[in-house]
Motif scaffolding. Structure first.
Motif, mmCIF file in Angstrom:
data_model
loop_
_atom_site.group_PDB
_atom_site.id
_atom_site.type_symbol
_atom_site.label_atom_id
_atom_site.label_comp_id
_atom_site.label_asym_id
_atom_site.label_seq_id
_atom_site.Cartn_x
_atom_site.Cartn_y
_atom_site.Cartn_z
ATOM 1 N N SER A 185 0.837 -1.190 0.000
ATOM 2 C CA SER A 185 0.000 0.000 0.000
ATOM 3 C C SER A 185 0.881 1.254 0.000
ATOM 4 O O SER A 185 2.070 1.195 0.326
ATOM 5 C CB SER A 185 -0.941 -0.100 1.202
ATOM 6 N N ALA A 199 -2.139 -4.733 -4.628
ATOM 7 C CA ALA A 199 -3.331 -5.595 -4.664
ATOM 8 C C ALA A 199 -3.991 -5.526 -6.041
ATOM 9 O O ALA A 199 -4.513 -6.518 -6.543
ATOM 10 C CB ALA A 199 -4.304 -5.170 -3.561
ATOM 11 N N GLY A 200 -3.943 -4.349 -6.649
ATOM 12 C CA GLY A 200 -4.557 -4.167 -7.967
ATOM 13 C C GLY A 200 -3.908 -5.029 -9.035
ATOM 14 O O GLY A 200 -4.603 -5.644 -9.858
ATOM 15 N N ALA A 255 -4.818 -8.647 -8.399
ATOM 16 C CA ALA A 255 -6.231 -8.880 -8.732
ATOM 17 C C ALA A 255 -6.390 -9.015 -10.245
ATOM 18 O O ALA A 255 -7.097 -9.886 -10.741
ATOM 19 C CB ALA A 255 -7.098 -7.740 -8.204
ATOM 20 N N MET A 292 -16.744 -6.739 -6.344
ATOM 21 C CA MET A 292 -15.371 -6.249 -6.172
ATOM 22 C C MET A 292 -15.424 -5.177 -5.097
ATOM 23 O O MET A 292 -16.275 -4.303 -5.138
ATOM 24 C CB MET A 292 -14.857 -5.611 -7.475
ATOM 25 N N SER A 293 -14.530 -5.257 -4.133
ATOM 26 C CA SER A 293 -14.535 -4.215 -3.111
ATOM 27 C C SER A 293 -13.132 -3.946 -2.593
ATOM 28 O O SER A 293 -12.220 -4.764 -2.763
ATOM 29 C CB SER A 293 -15.460 -4.607 -1.959
ATOM 30 N N GLY A 294 -12.976 -2.785 -1.942
ATOM 31 C CA GLY A 294 -11.690 -2.392 -1.370
ATOM 32 C C GLY A 294 -11.395 -0.934 -1.644
ATOM 33 O O GLY A 294 -12.058 -0.298 -2.468
ATOM 34 N N GLY A 295 -10.391 -0.422 -0.960
ATOM 35 C CA GLY A 295 -9.992 0.967 -1.169
ATOM 36 C C GLY A 295 -10.697 1.932 -0.250
ATOM 37 O O GLY A 295 -11.833 1.686 0.177
ATOM 38 N N GLU A 324 -5.585 -3.997 0.405
ATOM 39 C CA GLU A 324 -6.354 -5.212 0.123
ATOM 40 C C GLU A 324 -7.512 -4.950 -0.842
ATOM 41 O O GLU A 324 -8.154 -3.912 -0.768
ATOM 42 C CB GLU A 324 -6.922 -5.741 1.448
ATOM 43 N N PHE A 325 -7.725 -5.894 -1.732
ATOM 44 C CA PHE A 325 -8.965 -5.933 -2.518
ATOM 45 C C PHE A 325 -9.633 -7.265 -2.272
ATOM 46 O O PHE A 325 -8.961 -8.262 -1.988
ATOM 47 C CB PHE A 325 -8.685 -5.804 -4.025
ATOM 48 N N LYS A 326 -10.968 -7.250 -2.406
ATOM 49 C CA LYS A 326 -11.703 -8.508 -2.302
ATOM 50 C C LYS A 326 -12.526 -8.666 -3.574
ATOM 51 O O LYS A 326 -13.225 -7.730 -3.981
ATOM 52 C CB LYS A 326 -12.618 -8.464 -1.075
ATOM 53 N N ILE A 327 -12.402 -9.819 -4.220
ATOM 54 C CA ILE A 327 -13.234 -10.076 -5.401
ATOM 55 C C ILE A 327 -13.965 -11.414 -5.232
ATOM 56 O O ILE A 327 -13.440 -12.356 -4.648
ATOM 57 C CB ILE A 327 -12.415 -10.064 -6.716
#
Ligand code: ZN
Length: 406
Positions: A209, A220-221, A224, A261-264, A273-276
């Motif tokens: 980050s 994370a991007g 992902a 898709m979430s995060g940020g 972190e991202f969550k997909i």
């Protein structure tokens, strides 16, 4: 526009079975938070009219299971379950030509209502078939249990899934079941004999980050993106299989869809972190274990440290056998052949309550007798033609008689 003569319209309108069907359709048993009281009252009244006993079970409050029973002459034999769900999915009322709970019949005989295909038609046709058989003085060998269950459209957890685990269900001694399929736009009829295995997976993707102006490594991007590429490449491979083989339907291949898709926190902060999330329906020719191992490998190839969280992972349920080892199917098939109708047998692309029966080893087929009808389940302007509805009763009469005497 082609319009049927008025006499035909009047025949449909005064038909007792069509009246019963339309009355059922007018009950707004629609999600969310369905009130089933009116359905139960309607079914009690209809059963009384047929002189059949009805039992109403509430395993969970406000989630009634209605069982209408026609006892066979050899009631100790395994019974036939005719299953349908009472609930329907929500509507966008302003997108409908006629109000979705009016059961409006247009001059050509199309009956418009939410549930006209999925699947109040089937429940009404089961009862109409029994009425016709009884009126002809016919008695069947096996007992029929006509089930009306709640909440199929939201997964059946408090409906069929709960019911099959009870002593009362065991007492039905079910040997074979008929549940729903979908309308077929051509002359053939659709029959389902199994379902795919559903997996809902969340990938939790951590990364470096920092400030949005930098070129940090292993964000994370980036991870992902690599993972999504692998999932979508697999999706394409399944699309290609479908495109290259006319025999296959979407029930025969694995479907993969990115659903969330979430995060940020802010647009100049590279998030930690991202969550997909993916909705995956695994085809029967694919091993679940091998598929999971593949997901694990793709996570490693996408940068590592990715956590896999299975939100839902159904167990593999055997397909119902459509061969001589299943004597109910042989009887069903013989009746189909005798009627001269064409049936296409497929694995259902979605999920129905039949899976809870198959899980217990009970052979179950999905068959809603609707051909030459656009597939409009869950769509606006869902309708069923009066003529198709009536012909369906004739078809069910033959099929029910065949399996109940098998
Ligand atoms: Zn349905």
């Amino acid at each position: 526009m082609h319009t049927e003569p008025e006499s035909k319209y009047n025949t449909w309108e005064s038909n007792e079975d069509i009246q019963m069907f339309r009355e059922y359709l007018r009950i707004p048993s629609v999600h969310p938070d369905v009130n089933y009281d009116e359905c139960v009252e309607f079914l009690r009244r209809t059963a009384a009219h047929l002189d059949l006993p009805v039992a109403v079970l509430e395993i969970h409050p406000r989630k009634p299971i209605v069982i209408i029973t026609w006892e066979g002459t050899e009631a100790s034999l395994p019974s036939i379950v005719l299953n349908s769900h009472m609930d329907v999915v929500p509507v966008y009322a302003d997108k409908w030509t006629y109000p979705p709970f009016s059961a409006h019949m247009d001059p050509e005989g199309r009956i418009y209502a939410r549930g006209s295909q999925d699947m109040k038609c089937v429940g009404a046709q089961f009862l109409a078939s029994i009425r016709a058989l009884k009126n002809q003085g016919i008695r069947l060998k096996r007992t029929l249990h006509v089930l009306f269950v709640p909440d199929e459209e939201i997964g059946g957890t408090l409906g069929m899934k709960a019911f099959v685990g009870t002593e009362q269900f065991g007492k039905l001694n079910c040997g074979f079941a008929i549940d729903e399929a979908v309308a077929s736009p051509d002359d053939t009829f659709m029959l389902f004999f199994g379902e795919k295995t559903r997996i809902v997976v969340n990938f939790i993707i951590p990364g470096t980050s920092g400030h949005g102006s930098l070129l940090l490594q292993e964000t994370a991007g980036e991870k992902a993106r690599k993972l999504i590429d692998r999932m979508m490449d697999y999706r394409n491979s399944q699309q290609e299989r479908l495109d290259n083989d006319q025999e296959l339907t979407v029930g025969d291949v694995t479907t993969v869809n990115l659903t969330m898709m979430s995060g940020g926190v802010q647009n100049n902060v590279i998030p930690p972190e991202f969550k997909i999330s993916f909705d995956i329906r695994v085809a029967h020719d694919t091993s679940i274990d091998a598929f999971e191992a593949q997901l694990q490998k793709w996570c490693e190839e996408s940068g590592g440290d990715i956590h896999i969280d299975y939100e839902q992972k159904d167990s593999l349920i055997e397909l119902t056998k459509l061969d001589e080892t299943n004597h109910f199917w042989m009887a069903f098939k013989a009746a189909v052949n005798e009627m001269g109708i064409a049936i296409r047998t497929h694995v259902c692309p979605g999920a129905t309550d039949a899976r809870f029966l198959r899980e217990l080893g009970i052979p179950a087929v999905g068959f809603s007798p609707m051909n030459n009808t656009p597939t409009l389940l869950h769509d606006h302007d869902e309708f069923l033609h009066a003529e198709t509805f009536l012909r369906g009763i004739e078809i069910y009469k033959k099929l029910i008689t065949a399996v109940a005497n098998a």
